[in-house]
Design a protein around this motif. Structure first.
Motif, PDB file in Angstrom:
ATOM      1  N   VAL A   1       0.842  -1.187   0.000  1.00  0.00           N
ATOM      2  CA  VAL A   1       0.000   0.000   0.000  1.00  0.00           C
ATOM      3  C   VAL A   1       0.881   1.241   0.000  1.00  0.00           C
ATOM      4  N   SER A   2       0.525   2.227  -0.811  1.00  0.00           N
ATOM      5  CA  SER A   2       1.318   3.447  -0.887  1.00  0.00           C
ATOM      6  C   SER A   2       1.351   4.143   0.466  1.00  0.00           C
ATOM      7  N   ALA A   3       2.422   4.872   0.718  1.00  0.00           N
ATOM      8  CA  ALA A   3       2.561   5.585   1.991  1.00  0.00           C
ATOM      9  C   ALA A   3       1.393   6.537   2.218  1.00  0.00           C
ATOM     10  N   ALA A   4       0.889   7.124   1.142  1.00  0.00           N
ATOM     11  CA  ALA A   4      -0.205   8.080   1.263  1.00  0.00           C
ATOM     12  C   ALA A   4      -1.517   7.424   1.665  1.00  0.00           C
ATOM     13  N   ASP A   5      -1.625   6.102   1.446  1.00  0.00           N
ATOM     14  CA  ASP A   5      -2.900   5.421   1.696  1.00  0.00           C
ATOM     15  C   ASP A   5      -2.869   4.464   2.882  1.00  0.00           C
ATOM     16  N   LYS A   6      -1.733   4.339   3.562  1.00  0.00           N
ATOM     17  CA  LYS A   6      -1.643   3.422   4.709  1.00  0.00           C
ATOM     18  C   LYS A   6      -2.677   3.745   5.779  1.00  0.00           C
ATOM     19  N   GLY A   7      -2.981   5.013   5.944  1.00  0.00           N
ATOM     20  CA  GLY A   7      -3.942   5.422   6.967  1.00  0.00           C
ATOM     21  C   GLY A   7      -5.382   5.082   6.646  1.00  0.00           C
ATOM     22  N   LYS A   8      -5.616   4.511   5.462  1.00  0.00           N
ATOM     23  CA  LYS A   8      -6.975   4.129   5.053  1.00  0.00           C
ATOM     24  C   LYS A   8      -7.260   2.648   5.296  1.00  0.00           C
ATOM     25  N   VAL A   9      -6.291   1.930   5.876  1.00  0.00           N
ATOM     26  CA  VAL A   9      -6.362   0.469   5.958  1.00  0.00           C
ATOM     27  C   VAL A   9      -6.850  -0.002   7.329  1.00  0.00           C
ATOM     28  N   ASN A  10      -7.703  -1.023   7.322  1.00  0.00           N
ATOM     29  CA  ASN A  10      -8.048  -1.770   8.533  1.00  0.00           C
ATOM     30  C   ASN A  10      -8.041  -3.251   8.181  1.00  0.00           C
ATOM     31  N   PRO A  11      -7.462  -4.119   9.020  1.00  0.00           N
ATOM     32  CA  PRO A  11      -7.317  -5.534   8.679  1.00  0.00           C
ATOM     33  C   PRO A  11      -8.534  -6.409   8.969  1.00  0.00           C
ATOM     34  N   SER A  12      -9.631  -5.837   9.462  1.00  0.00           N
ATOM     35  CA  SER A  12     -10.797  -6.643   9.832  1.00  0.00           C
ATOM     36  C   SER A  12     -11.599  -7.074   8.607  1.00  0.00           C
ATOM     37  N   VAL A  13     -12.096  -8.302   8.619  1.00  0.00           N
ATOM     38  CA  VAL A  13     -12.944  -8.806   7.546  1.00  0.00           C
ATOM     39  C   VAL A  13     -14.353  -8.249   7.732  1.00  0.00           C
ATOM     40  N   PRO A  14     -14.935  -7.610   6.707  1.00  0.00           N
ATOM     41  CA  PRO A  14     -16.286  -7.083   6.845  1.00  0.00           C
ATOM     42  C   PRO A  14     -17.282  -8.166   7.258  1.00  0.00           C
ATOM     43  N   VAL A  15     -18.266  -7.791   8.023  1.00  0.00           N
ATOM     44  CA  VAL A  15     -19.358  -8.638   8.501  1.00  0.00           C
ATOM     45  C   VAL A  15     -18.895  -9.619   9.577  1.00  0.00           C
ATOM     46  N   TRP A  16     -17.850 -10.418   9.275  1.00  0.00           N
ATOM     47  CA  TRP A  16     -17.451 -11.496  10.175  1.00  0.00           C
ATOM     48  C   TRP A  16     -16.486 -11.049  11.269  1.00  0.00           C
ATOM     49  N   GLY A  17     -15.653 -10.044  11.006  1.00  0.00           N
ATOM     50  CA  GLY A  17     -14.586  -9.716  11.938  1.00  0.00           C
ATOM     51  C   GLY A  17     -13.409 -10.661  11.775  1.00  0.00           C
ATOM     52  N   GLY A  18     -12.417 -10.520  12.663  1.00  0.00           N
ATOM     53  CA  GLY A  18     -11.191 -11.291  12.506  1.00  0.00           C
ATOM     54  C   GLY A  18     -10.369 -10.748  11.342  1.00  0.00           C
ATOM     55  N   PRO A  19      -9.294 -11.426  10.934  1.00  0.00           N
ATOM     56  CA  PRO A  19      -8.824 -12.718  11.431  1.00  0.00           C
ATOM     57  C   PRO A  19      -8.214 -12.630  12.817  1.00  0.00           C
ATOM     58  N   THR A  20      -8.164 -13.784  13.473  1.00  0.00           N
ATOM     59  CA  THR A  20      -7.603 -13.871  14.816  1.00  0.00           C
ATOM     60  C   THR A  20      -6.261 -14.598  14.839  1.00  0.00           C
ATOM     61  N   GLY A  21      -5.707 -14.853  13.678  1.00  0.00           N
ATOM     62  CA  GLY A  21      -4.461 -15.600  13.552  1.00  0.00           C
ATOM     63  C   GLY A  21      -4.529 -16.472  12.317  1.00  0.00           C
ATOM     64  N   ILE A  22      -3.606 -17.414  12.199  1.00  0.00           N
ATOM     65  CA  ILE A  22      -3.543 -18.300  11.031  1.00  0.00           C
ATOM     66  C   ILE A  22      -3.870 -19.728  11.435  1.00  0.00           C
ATOM     67  N   ASP A  23      -4.732 -20.355  10.659  1.00  0.00           N
ATOM     68  CA  ASP A  23      -5.081 -21.758  10.880  1.00  0.00           C
ATOM     69  C   ASP A  23      -3.962 -22.626  10.308  1.00  0.00           C
ATOM     70  N   THR A  24      -3.307 -23.389  11.141  1.00  0.00           N
ATOM     71  CA  THR A  24      -2.198 -24.239  10.694  1.00  0.00           C
ATOM     72  C   THR A  24      -2.579 -25.709  10.590  1.00  0.00           C
ATOM     73  N   ASP A  25      -3.851 -26.033  10.821  1.00  0.00           N
ATOM     74  CA  ASP A  25      -4.298 -27.436  10.818  1.00  0.00           C
ATOM     75  C   ASP A  25      -5.105 -27.812   9.587  1.00  0.00           C
ATOM     76  N   GLY A  26      -5.329 -26.870   8.668  1.00  0.00           N
ATOM     77  CA  GLY A  26      -6.160 -27.184   7.512  1.00  0.00           C
ATOM     78  C   GLY A  26      -7.622 -27.338   7.897  1.00  0.00           C
ATOM     79  N   THR A  27      -8.369 -28.013   7.070  1.00  0.00           N
ATOM     80  CA  THR A  27      -9.798 -28.211   7.337  1.00  0.00           C
ATOM     81  C   THR A  27     -10.163 -29.690   7.211  1.00  0.00           C
ATOM     82  N   LYS A  28     -11.193 -30.063   7.932  1.00  0.00           N
ATOM     83  CA  LYS A  28     -11.735 -31.419   7.846  1.00  0.00           C
ATOM     84  C   LYS A  28     -13.107 -31.355   7.188  1.00  0.00           C
ATOM     85  N   ALA A  29     -13.520 -32.461   6.599  1.00  0.00           N
ATOM     86  CA  ALA A  29     -14.829 -32.509   5.974  1.00  0.00           C
ATOM     87  C   ALA A  29     -15.906 -32.135   6.990  1.00  0.00           C
ATOM     88  N   GLY A  30     -16.746 -31.189   6.614  1.00  0.00           N
ATOM     89  CA  GLY A  30     -17.817 -30.747   7.495  1.00  0.00           C
ATOM     90  C   GLY A  30     -17.498 -29.495   8.277  1.00  0.00           C
TER      91      GLY A  30
END
Length: 287
Positions: A147-176
């Motif tokens: 992101v350009s230096a001029a636009d860094k102040g426009k950034v937020n890392p939250s996912v719309p609607v859901w919120g987070g992320p709270t970290g990285i999933d290192t276990d993958g996913t299981k069926a279901g």
């Protein structure tokens, strides 16, 4: 599934590895994020690269305090819609300008709300390294836009609607396992109520070393959603949308394991202290 290749509904996926930013005292102070409700740049923001539209997955930082937004490496690809091997498909060069837009549609790219520069592409990196592992070539599909230096102040890392992320999933996913995402294709013409999705994992794809996680969502990802991030239970960032599967699971979404992709980027991008930025808003998996 960028709009560079509107028919790019072929099979492949993404994945990568993790990191923790460090600095004085062993932990770097977080950037000064914009408020989540008014931030112009965030997970789910539309991103345009030479006319191709994709969706931002997550926000990242480095040890020098720079801010990056991720999307799929194929969003800067220049091959055909069926070219999904990152070790052989040509891409736009690093240094290519990228814009962050809102309210884009098929007839208009909408309003530019920020600018950045392509500084890392897994595809470009794998080709320069001479990567030969077939699973890595097939599923390592992530790029970082500084992101350009001029636009860094426009950034937020939250996912719309859901919120987070709270970290990285290192276990993958299981069926279901349930997953959550926010796609923002310009094919939806700015109708944001259609952007948040939930889905169910089909489990890890056999024989790919844990790189790919096929899943079904209530409404499948469409061209332009490429690059969008997926959250697993607890709001952990688990993967990045690469393509829409045709076979053997029609209309499934194929995502890669973010832990593996980010680990590759940390090893070979040259970006010191590269790390996922956690959201400022709590993960709340309800609509």
């Amino acid at each position: 599934m960028s709009l560079r290749r509107l028919a790019a509904v072929t099979a492949a996926a993404v994945l990568a590895g993790a990191g923790v930013a460090t600095g004085a005292g062993g932990a770097q102070a977080a950037p000064s994020w914009a408020p989540a409700k008014t931030a112009a740049i965030h997970p789910g923001t539309m991103m345009y690269t030479d006319g191709a539209q994709c969706t931002a997955n997550f926000v990242y930082t480095d040890g020098a305090g720079n801010v990056y937004v991720g999307y799929a490496a194929h969003c800067a690809g220049t091959g055909e819609s069926t070219d999904t091997d990152g070790c052989t498909t040509a891409s736009l060069p690093l240094g290519t300008p990228v814009t962050f837009n809102e309210r884009g549609s098929l007839v208009d790219e909408g309003t530019v709300v920020g600018r950045g520069t392509l500084v890392y592409s897994s595809w470009d990196t794998m080709q320069k390294r001479g990567e030969t592992d077939p699973n890595t070539c097939a599923y390592n599909d992530i790029a970082l836009v500084k992101v350009s230096a001029a636009d860094k102040g426009k950034v937020n890392p939250s996912v719309p609607v859901w919120g987070g992320p709270t970290g990285i999933d290192t276990d993958g996913t299981k069926a279901g396992d349930r997953v959550w995402t926010y796609g923002n294709s310009s094919l939806r013409a700015g109708v944001s109520v259609l952007s948040p999705h939930t889905g169910i994992s089909l489990g890890d794809q056999a024989g790919d070393g844990g790189w790919s996680h096929p899943l079904y969502t209530v409404t499948p990802g469409i061209p332009g959603d490429s690059g969008s991030g997926f959250l697993s239970a607890g709001g952990k960032a688990v993967g990045v949308l690469s393509t829409l599967g045709l076979a053997p699971l029609p209309a499934s979404n194929n995502i890669g394991d973010l832990a593996k992709e980010l680990a590759y980027a940390k090893a070979y991008s040259g970006i010191s202290g590269l790390a996922l930025a956690n959201g400022t808003e709590p993960f709340e998996p309800v609509v």
